[in-house]
Structure formats: structure tokens, C-alpha cells
Design a protein around this motif. Structure first.
Motif: not given
Length: 560
Positions: A514-543
């Protein structure tokens, strides 16, 4: 945490009978493996684990060894094996061999002698016992169905076999037997091998007196299993093996240990205790089994997988070391088991690979996993070769009158022959595995799924696995970082974070179609900088902290 080559390696398991046949007799062989080493080198693996190639009558496909120093005729000669070892080392890879010393073949010289009389020199190399009230010494069951005891008419005693009756258990209480095994291990290590995978090694110490096991519905492996798994002298035996053999070589060791839990695994793998480096646990492989055991099918609950993997990841961190696997010669194909081998075949295979290779531990790839080989559905029980499958079918259908179709469905999902169909090299007859008649039928999908096609397609599962392997070499955090589960209760998304000093990785995987929404939990201390691998062609412009995961999508972000 101490850095070592075996922690940083990726291991590739070869099941020789099914890998590549060089001489057209329908059976994979050692020269066939040598012919394909460039394929493995290009994939990027560091270590090859070779399932048994020793002399054997093949009751259990080589796990019944009749000469620990000989090579099975069907596989070639010792000279062929030496050439294979040289060529592996020439390419900068290493070789580990199977060590099968819980039992031997009943055709081993030791057992042939042991059967002759009760006072034979080799009698105590095995486990013999008088019957009880005209029956077997106890109620233990073989892993391959039936009693774990076989009566010997000549000496009027029973011998123990936790597997096939042609696989009598060795008696580790006998110091002479242990010395024979240690000498054999040194012989192979002196030839230049780089370690051992040890078959059911936690079975070698049995509870004295051989009491009955508690009769319990769905008891895993054998009735009374707790009476020989992780037995009273197991740590003593392994520490002795380490002292006498392993400590003198720079080698990799992994013990196959059914029924081991995290606390026991810590003892086996704690560097200070000097036993083994890793264990193969079976817990995550039992999550889709019901109370009736392996053949009692139930769907995987993702929260069960999270709980289990997290327990091992955090439990061994800083003490022992995890071995990471989805597939091996005893397990069905993971893309058919926890993925979707039809509509989302490529996506789910890549997602499952991503999930595993980003965990802490040493990853193991089983032949064909890297091209997405799937389970097979043979129409007839006669097309199956595995002793476990055949015995189970006989016990349930022929003797027990259970429904044929229901039992066959269990075989389609869980049977070991799913992993043993020949490697699919190309779209030629028999998938390019052999020019002859293969020893077991090839999966009919070989024209669509094969290595030649995968290597030629830069978007294939094969090239995705190459990237996963390369990332481990580039990012020490993948090897050595700690693990932290996020979204523990989500029933479709498995996400976790890896941390090493100031560096962080976030791994997000969708285990559903299924298509499943993901939202990074507020208590997770992580600031994404770079997508290093993914199995779909992902546009990096989104949030990168809030998005919708596509079916079986995987993303790994590097961040701080």
C-alpha cells in the motif's frame, strides 16, 4: 568497539549442488564455482561460505559426512578445491567452510567400526543406549520426523540421531573424539581456509541420562529439544575448541544455533569468553509459524519482526556480534516469503535487502537472492528431493491422512527445496545451470529471472545489491553504528536509526503493498541531508521528513 575484517565483510553462501555444473552431469561442482568467481567478485562480496563438499552418501545433501578429509566425487577432487581456494584468494576474497560435527554419516569409518561391538575402539565416538521397556531410550524426536533413536540389531543397543538415521550423533563427551575433530579443523585451516560456519553446533552437549522431553504441542525441532540445545558442557567444549584451534588463526566463525536466545548468544559471541564470533539465530525465521511449528503457516506481523530484530540489535551491541540473513539453504526465498514476488517483485526484493544490509552485523547473501530468485511450486511431491519434505509429507499425508493440498501449500511456502533449485544464470535450457538433466527441477521462471538479464539491467536487484555492498565499505556507520527503533507500533513501516559519533542514518522501509504516509516523529533527533539509497526514483526536492512511501519502498537518509 574493536574493528575487524569479518565485521566489515559481506558473505555469499554457495550451495554447490545447485550453483553451476561444469561437466554436464546435472550436479553443480567445484569447477563450476571457480568458473563463476568473477561474477561474485563483481558483485562485491568479501567472503564465500561453501556448504559441504566433503565425501558423503548424500542422505542430507552433504550434511552427512563420511570422510572429513575427502571431497565428494560428484563435486570434483581435492585439486579442484585447492584451485578454487587459490582463485578466491587471488581475487581478494576469503573462503569459509562448513563444519558438521554434531553428527557424521553412518558410512563414516568411525561408525562402521563402532557398530561392530560394544568394546570397539570407536564405540564411544557415538551415543549408544539400551532400550527402555522394550522401546527407545526416550521420547526424543528427529528433526526429520520419527524417533531420534535407531536400533542396531548386532549390538542390541540404540544410537542417537537428531536428524536422519544415517546421521548418528557424535559423542562430544569423549576427549578422543574431540581431539580428532580439532586435528581435522587444523588440517583445513593449514590449507588456507578463512574460517568455519558450524552446523547446529549448540546441539553437541546433551543432558546426561537422556531423560524424556516434555510432550508439548508445537515443540520446535525435537521433543526434548531443551535437553540437547545449549547443553551443560557446550561453553566448555567451544572454549576448548577456541583454545586448541581457533585462537591460532585469524579466522571467521559463525555457529548455527537453533533455539538460542539473546542472553545465550551473548555468552557464545562475547569476545572475552573466547568461543565464537557470531551465531545464526532462528527466531526471526519462526515468526510466520503457528503453534504447530514450521509447517503451520501464519502471516508475518511486522510488530513481531520489529520486537525480535530490535532485541537482537540492542542485546548484542557492544558485547557480541549479529549475523544478518534472510535466506540460506534451509530457508524459503525471502522475496516470496516477506515480500511480493509478483506485482512488486523487484521493489520488495530491494526493500528487504536494504532493511537487512543497513542493520548492525555481518550480512549474508544466499545464492540467487541478489537476482530475486523466488519460491517454486512443483505439482508433485515426487519432484521434491529434500528428506525433510519427503518425511513430513509421508508422516502427514500417507500415514496421517491429512489433506494433500494443505500439506503441499506448506511445502510451497516453507520447503527447503525452494532454496535448492538451480541457480538461474541465463534464459537457456535449465537456466544455464547445466547442459545435462539437473538433479532437481529448475524454477520455470528462469527466462524472466536470471543473472545475465540482471547484470545487463542497471536498475536490477543485482545492481541494487552491488550498491548496498559498496555503501558498507564507504560508511563505517553501517557496520559499527548503534541501532534505535522508531515508530515501534506501526504495522506497515519499519524505520530505525543508526548512530556513530556525530553521524546518523535513518532507514525507512514499507513492508506493505500500500501507499503509506510517513512522518518523522518530533522526538527523533535527525536532520536529513542526503538520500544515499532508495528503491524508487525519488525526487529529493520534497520534504524528507514527511512523505508517502510507495509499496515496498525503502529509503536511507544520511543526516546529523
Amino acid at each position: 568497539m574493536e574493528k575487524t575484517w569479518w565485521k566489515e565483510s559481506v558473505v555469499y553462501q554457495i550451495y554447490p549442488r545447485s550453483f553451476h555444473d561444469s561437466n554436464g552431469d546435472g550436479i553443480g561442482d567445484i569447477k563450476g564455482i571457480t568458473d563463476k568467481l568473477d561474477y561474485l567478485s563483481d558483485l562485491g562480496v568479501d567472503v564465500i561460505w561453501l556448504s559441504p563438499v566433503y565425501e558423503s552418501p548424500n542422505d542430507d545433501n552433504g550434511y552427512d559426512i563420511s570422510d572429513y578429509y575427502g571431497i565428494m566425487d560428484e563435486f570434483g577432487t581435492i585439486e579442484d578445491w585447492e584451485e578454487l581456494l587459490d582463485q578466491i584468494h587471488h581475487r581478494g576474497m576469503k573462503l569459509i567452510m562448513d563444519l558438521v560435527v554434531n553428527h557424521s554419516s553412518d558410512e563414516h569409518m568411525w561408525f562402521q567400526e563402532a557398530k561392530k561391538s560394544k568394546d570397539n575402539t570407536y564405540r564411544d565416538y557415538y551415543i549408544w543406549h539400551e532400550g527402555k521397556n522394550g522401546k527407545e531410550p526416550n521420547n526424543w524426536k528427529s528433526s526429520f520426523s520419527g524417533s531420534a533413536w535407531e536400533y542396531d540389531e548386532n549390538t542390541k543397543e540404540y544410537y542417537l540421531h537428531l536428524f536422519s538415521k544415517k546421521q548418528p550423533d557424535l559423542n562430544w563427551e569423549n576427549p578422543k573424539l574431540r581431539e580428532e575433530i580439532y586435528n581435522m579443523m587444523k588440517w583445513w585451516l593449514d590449507k588456507g581456509i578463512d574460517g568455519f560456519r558450524m552446523d547446529v553446533i549448540n546441539f553437541i552437549s546433551k543432558v546426561p541420562g537422556f531423560p524424556d522431553g516434555a510432550e508439548k504441542a508445537g515443540e520446535k525441532y525435537v521433543s526434548g529439544g531443551k535437553l540437547f540445545r545449549n547443553g551443560p558442557r557446550i561453553h566448555e567444549f567451544l572454549q576448548e575448541m577456541n583454545k586448541e584451534v581457533l585462537t591460532n588463526y585469524d579466522v571467521m566463525t559463525v555457529g548455527e544455533m537453533p533455539g538460542v536466545n539473546v542472553e545465550e548468544a551473548k555468552k557464545y559471541t562475547d569476545y572475552q569468553r573466547k568461543e565464537l564470533q557470531m551465531v545464526f539465530t532462528f527466531e526471526h525465521m519462526d515468526l510466520d509459524s503457528g503453534t504447530g511449528g514450521k509447517w503451520d503457516l501464519k502471516p508475518l506481523e511486522l510488530t513481531d519482526l520489529k520486537e525480535n530484530i530490535s532485541k537482537w540489535q540492542t542485546g548484542l551491541h557492544g558485547t557480541g556480534w549479529n549475523s544478518l540473513y534472510w535466506n540460506n539453504h534451509d530457508q524459503p526465498r525471502i522475496v516470496s516469503r516477506f515480500g511480493n514476488d509478483k506485482e512488486f517483485w523487484s521493489e520488495s526484493a530491494k526493500m528487504l535487502g536494504t532493511f537487512l544490509h543497513m542493520l548492525q552485523g555481518t550480512p549474508y547473501i544466499y545464492q540467487g537472492e541478489e537476482i530475486g530468485m523466488t519460491n517454486v511450486r512443483f505439482d508433485s511431491i515426487d519432484d521434491y528431493e529434500d528428506i525433510e519434505i519427503r518425511n513430513m509429507y509421508y508422516e502427514k499425508v500417507i500415514e496421517g491422512n491429512e489433506d494433500h493440498d494443505k500439506v503441499m501449500e506448506s511445502i510451497y511456502v516453507k520447503g527447503r527445496d525452494n532454496a535448492r533449485t538451480p541457480f538461474q544464470w541465463n534464459s537457456q535450457p535449465a537456466g544455464g545451470f547445466t547442459k545435462g538433466e539437473p538433479w532437481i527441477r529448475v524454477n520455470p521462471n528462469y527466462k524472466e529471472i536470471n543473472a545475465e538479464k540482471a547484470v545487463a539491467d542497471e536498475n536490477s536487484i543485482y545492481h541494487y545489491y552491488r550498491k548496498l555492498i559498496k555503501l558498507r565499505k564507504q560508511h563505517p556507520i553501517i557496520v559499527y553504528g548503534d541501532y534505535h527503533l522508531i515508530l515501534p507500533d506501526h504495522d506497515k513501516i519499519y524505520a530505525y536509526m543508526r548512530t556513530l559519533e556525530n553521524e546518523k542514518l535513518l532507514v525507512i522501509t514499507n513492508f506493505s503493498e500500500e501507499n503509506v504516509p510517513f512522518k518523522q516523529p518530533e522526538n527523533v533527533d535527525f536532520k536529513p541531508k542526503e538520500l544515499i539509497i532508495g528503491n524508487y526514483n525519488t525526487e529529493e526536492k520534497g520534504d524528507p521528513t514527511s512523505f508517502t512511501l510507495k509499496p515496498y519502498e525503502a529509503r536511507v537518509y544520511k543526516g546529523v
